[in-house]
Design a protein around this motif. Structure first.
Motif, PDB file in Angstrom:
ATOM      1  N   TYR A  62       0.800  -1.229   0.000  1.00  0.00           N
ATOM      2  CA  TYR A  62       0.000   0.000   0.000  1.00  0.00           C
ATOM      3  C   TYR A  62       0.835   1.282   0.000  1.00  0.00           C
ATOM      4  CZ  TYR A  62      -4.406  -2.489   0.491  1.00  0.00           C
ATOM      5  OH  TYR A  62      -5.502  -3.281   0.273  1.00  0.00           O
ATOM      6  N   THR A  63       2.137   1.178   0.199  1.00  0.00           N
ATOM      7  CA  THR A  63       2.970   2.393   0.129  1.00  0.00           C
ATOM      8  C   THR A  63       3.882   2.360  -1.099  1.00  0.00           C
ATOM      9  OG1 THR A  63       4.662   1.376   1.559  1.00  0.00           O
ATOM     10  CG2 THR A  63       2.981   2.722   2.648  1.00  0.00           C
ATOM     11  N   SER A  64       3.630   1.405  -2.002  1.00  0.00           N
ATOM     12  CA  SER A  64       4.481   1.267  -3.193  1.00  0.00           C
ATOM     13  C   SER A  64       3.821   1.915  -4.406  1.00  0.00           C
ATOM     14  CB  SER A  64       4.725  -0.213  -3.495  1.00  0.00           C
ATOM     15  OG  SER A  64       3.535  -0.782  -4.030  1.00  0.00           O
ATOM     16  N   ASP A  65       4.556   1.974  -5.491  1.00  0.00           N
ATOM     17  CA  ASP A  65       4.002   2.490  -6.751  1.00  0.00           C
ATOM     18  C   ASP A  65       2.954   1.547  -7.339  1.00  0.00           C
ATOM     19  OD1 ASP A  65       5.363   5.049  -7.469  1.00  0.00           O
ATOM     20  OD2 ASP A  65       7.138   3.813  -7.150  1.00  0.00           O
ATOM     21  N   LEU A 122      -0.038   3.263  -5.145  1.00  0.00           N
ATOM     22  CA  LEU A 122      -0.181   4.726  -5.085  1.00  0.00           C
ATOM     23  C   LEU A 122       0.111   5.355  -6.438  1.00  0.00           C
ATOM     24  CD1 LEU A 122       1.783   5.488  -1.764  1.00  0.00           C
ATOM     25  CD2 LEU A 122      -0.707   5.436  -2.076  1.00  0.00           C
ATOM     26  N   PRO A 144       2.093   7.711  -8.609  1.00  0.00           N
ATOM     27  CA  PRO A 144       3.509   8.066  -8.389  1.00  0.00           C
ATOM     28  C   PRO A 144       3.713   9.452  -7.762  1.00  0.00           C
ATOM     29  CG  PRO A 144       3.246   7.062 -10.536  1.00  0.00           C
ATOM     30  CD  PRO A 144       1.863   7.208  -9.965  1.00  0.00           C
ATOM     31  N   GLU A 166       1.609  10.917  -5.622  1.00  0.00           N
ATOM     32  CA  GLU A 166       1.247  10.750  -4.208  1.00  0.00           C
ATOM     33  C   GLU A 166       2.368  10.043  -3.462  1.00  0.00           C
ATOM     34  OE1 GLU A 166      -1.353  12.004  -2.571  1.00  0.00           O
ATOM     35  OE2 GLU A 166      -1.686  12.988  -4.496  1.00  0.00           O
ATOM     36  N   LYS A 167       2.911   9.015  -4.118  1.00  0.00           N
ATOM     37  CA  LYS A 167       3.969   8.258  -3.452  1.00  0.00           C
ATOM     38  C   LYS A 167       5.160   9.175  -3.153  1.00  0.00           C
ATOM     39  CE  LYS A 167       7.450   4.824  -3.817  1.00  0.00           C
ATOM     40  NZ  LYS A 167       8.472   4.353  -4.711  1.00  0.00           N
ATOM     41  N   LYS A 168       5.494  10.038  -4.107  1.00  0.00           N
ATOM     42  CA  LYS A 168       6.656  10.913  -3.881  1.00  0.00           C
ATOM     43  C   LYS A 168       6.387  11.917  -2.757  1.00  0.00           C
ATOM     44  CE  LYS A 168       8.614  10.228  -8.452  1.00  0.00           C
ATOM     45  NZ  LYS A 168       7.612   9.202  -8.910  1.00  0.00           N
ATOM     46  N   LEU A 213       6.900   9.921   0.321  1.00  0.00           N
ATOM     47  CA  LEU A 213       8.336   9.610   0.458  1.00  0.00           C
ATOM     48  C   LEU A 213       9.087  10.776   1.123  1.00  0.00           C
ATOM     49  CD1 LEU A 213      10.353   7.887  -2.340  1.00  0.00           C
ATOM     50  CD2 LEU A 213      11.315   9.852  -1.197  1.00  0.00           C
ATOM     51  N   ALA A 234       9.141   1.135  -1.206  1.00  0.00           N
ATOM     52  CA  ALA A 234       7.958   1.255  -0.347  1.00  0.00           C
ATOM     53  C   ALA A 234       8.399   1.718   1.035  1.00  0.00           C
ATOM     54  CB  ALA A 234       7.256  -0.101  -0.235  1.00  0.00           C
ATOM     55  N   PHE A 267      11.606   5.057   2.795  1.00  0.00           N
ATOM     56  CA  PHE A 267      11.279   4.327   1.564  1.00  0.00           C
ATOM     57  C   PHE A 267      12.512   3.541   1.121  1.00  0.00           C
ATOM     58  CE2 PHE A 267       7.001   5.043  -0.024  1.00  0.00           C
ATOM     59  CZ  PHE A 267       6.535   5.887   0.976  1.00  0.00           C
TER      60      PHE A 267
END
Ligand code: SR1
Ligand code: MG
Length: 397
Positions: free
Chosen positions: A150-153, A156, A158, A160-162, A165, A228, A256
């Motif tokens: 759930y915290t990986s690309d 999410l 990309p 949002e993930k950044k 991060l 992640a 991450f």
């Protein structure tokens, strides 16, 4: 609840910890509070406050401006307390049943106030006593799969993930791992700590050029793969458990990082316990390693199939490739963890408390040999059974 307090940072005492709990109205006015400092970790203060009327209790964890295990000569900022409380919340969003409840956090005071888990055992201590936690591996496999997926690309967007991060840039604690797990034990470094009886084994490890090359590759993955949000310190001292419950604490090392790291550390710490057991008593630990990987694989695969937002995730072979890389990396990271817990700065009681002394040294020699093999042979190890076989070859059962 989370605030930025106007209060000045000071290390808490048992008295000021009670004052803080009262000010925050975490107990009623009629409560009869006692407090003890119970921290046995390497970095922080941990206070347990109990109300003897209602039997309610809480934990106040506070970061110190230095590493407790070494003292004030190793300064550290207080930022890890913020990382820890954010990570606890982040992990609770996706794996609530495995994370302690957070009642309050304060960046200025570097405290996180959370659920008291004293009804559970610290898994390392329980395993040393020979206890078993039947659901431990199923729970940890699921916890790791959910927190990573759930915290990986794969889950999410990309962008949002950044954004996420950025909140978990954790250079200070990453440096501890870069040094203590991936560097110092492989060189003649002053932080290392080992018995003189291990000198030959340690020197042969430092001269093993193919080993050093493989450690360099693993360290590079730790430095550069932002797959992640990982826990970052998932050893058996970071896990509380009973027959039915499992809770993962202490994510102050969260950042991450590579998918295989948490699995590798957890597996390594089960293996570290195995060196002190007879063959028959070891089998339960290998069972836990097997179940951890199987549960991780099944849960991660399910989430991938149901919830992946990555357009390539339907391409044949992609999931298998990610799982294969994760397994291989986990084996390599486990090897580094086994070695550093044997000769590095931060040891484990599973080995250090083995008696008599000759058995302790023999177990540590086996651990060093096993760690080396895991790192060098990780590409040839395809199943958890092969980890068991390799272990048996080294300890000569
Ligand atoms: C100075 S900190 C030493 C170790 O304790 C933590 O739990 C981490 O495992 C770290 O490497
Ligand atoms: Mg810790």
């Amino acid at each position: 609840m989370s605030t930025i307090s106007a209060r000045q940072y000071e290390p808490l005492t048992t008295e000021s910890a009670i004052e803080l709990a009262k000010k925050l109205q975490l107990f009623t006015n009629t409560s009869a509070l006692t407090c003890e400092e119970i921290g046995d970790g390497n970095l922080n203060l941990v206070f347990r406050i109990v109300d003897h009327h209602s039997k309610k209790s809480i934990i106040i964890k506070q970061a110190l401006p230095y590493a407790k295990v070494v003292g004030e000569s190793w300064p550290l900022t207080l930022q890890r307390a913020t990382i820890e409380s954010h990570a606890l919340r982040q992990f609770a969003d996706v794996a609530r049943e495995y994370v302690p409840k957070v009642y309050y956090s304060d960046q200025q005071l570097a405290v996180t106030i959370m659920e008291d888990l004293s009804h559970l055992d610290i898994v390392r201590k329980g395993l040393i006593k020979g206890k078993n936690y039947p659901l431990l591996s199923q729970h940890i496999g699921e916890y790791v799969a959910k927190t990573l997926f759930y915290t990986s690309d794969f889950a999410l967007d990309p962008q949002e993930k950044k954004k996420l991060l950025k909140q978990f840039i954790n250079p200070e604690l990453c440096k501890i791992t870069e040094d203590l797990v991936f560097t110092d034990p492989f060189f003649d470094h002053e932080t290392n700590d080992y018995e003189v009886e291990l000198k030959n084994d340690v020197e042969s490890l430092w001269k093993d050029k193919p080993l050093l090359l493989e450690v360099a590759k693993l360290k590079e993955k730790f430095l550069t793969n932002s797959d992640a949000l990982i826990h970052g310190d998932l050893h058996t001292g970071s896990i509380f458990a009973s027959d039915s419950e499992t809770k993962v604490i202490d994510p102050e090392f969260a950042f991450f990082g590579p998918l295989g790291f948490d699995l590798g550390q957890f597996i390594a710490n089960l293996l570290l316990n195995a060196f002190g057991r007879t063959n028959s008593k070891r089998q339960i630990l290998f069972h836990h390693i097997d179940v951890t990987w199987k549960t991780f694989k099944e849960t991660f695969s399910f989430l991938w199939k149901e919830h992946s937002v990555e357009v390539f995730s339907k391409v044949d072979g992609y999931l298998d490739y990610v799982l294969q890389e994760t397994f291989e990396d986990a084996i390599g990271f486990a090897g580094c963890e086994v070695i550093r817990r044997t000769i590095g700065l931060a040891h484990v009681a599973d080995l250090d408390e083995l008696n008599p002394f000759e058995s302790r040294i023999a177990a540590k020699q086996n651990a060093l040999q096993f760690g080396r093999e895991l790192i060098k042979n990780r590409r040839n190890i395809q199943t958890t059974d092969q980890i068991n076989q390799l272990f048996n070859e080294i300890v000569n059962v």
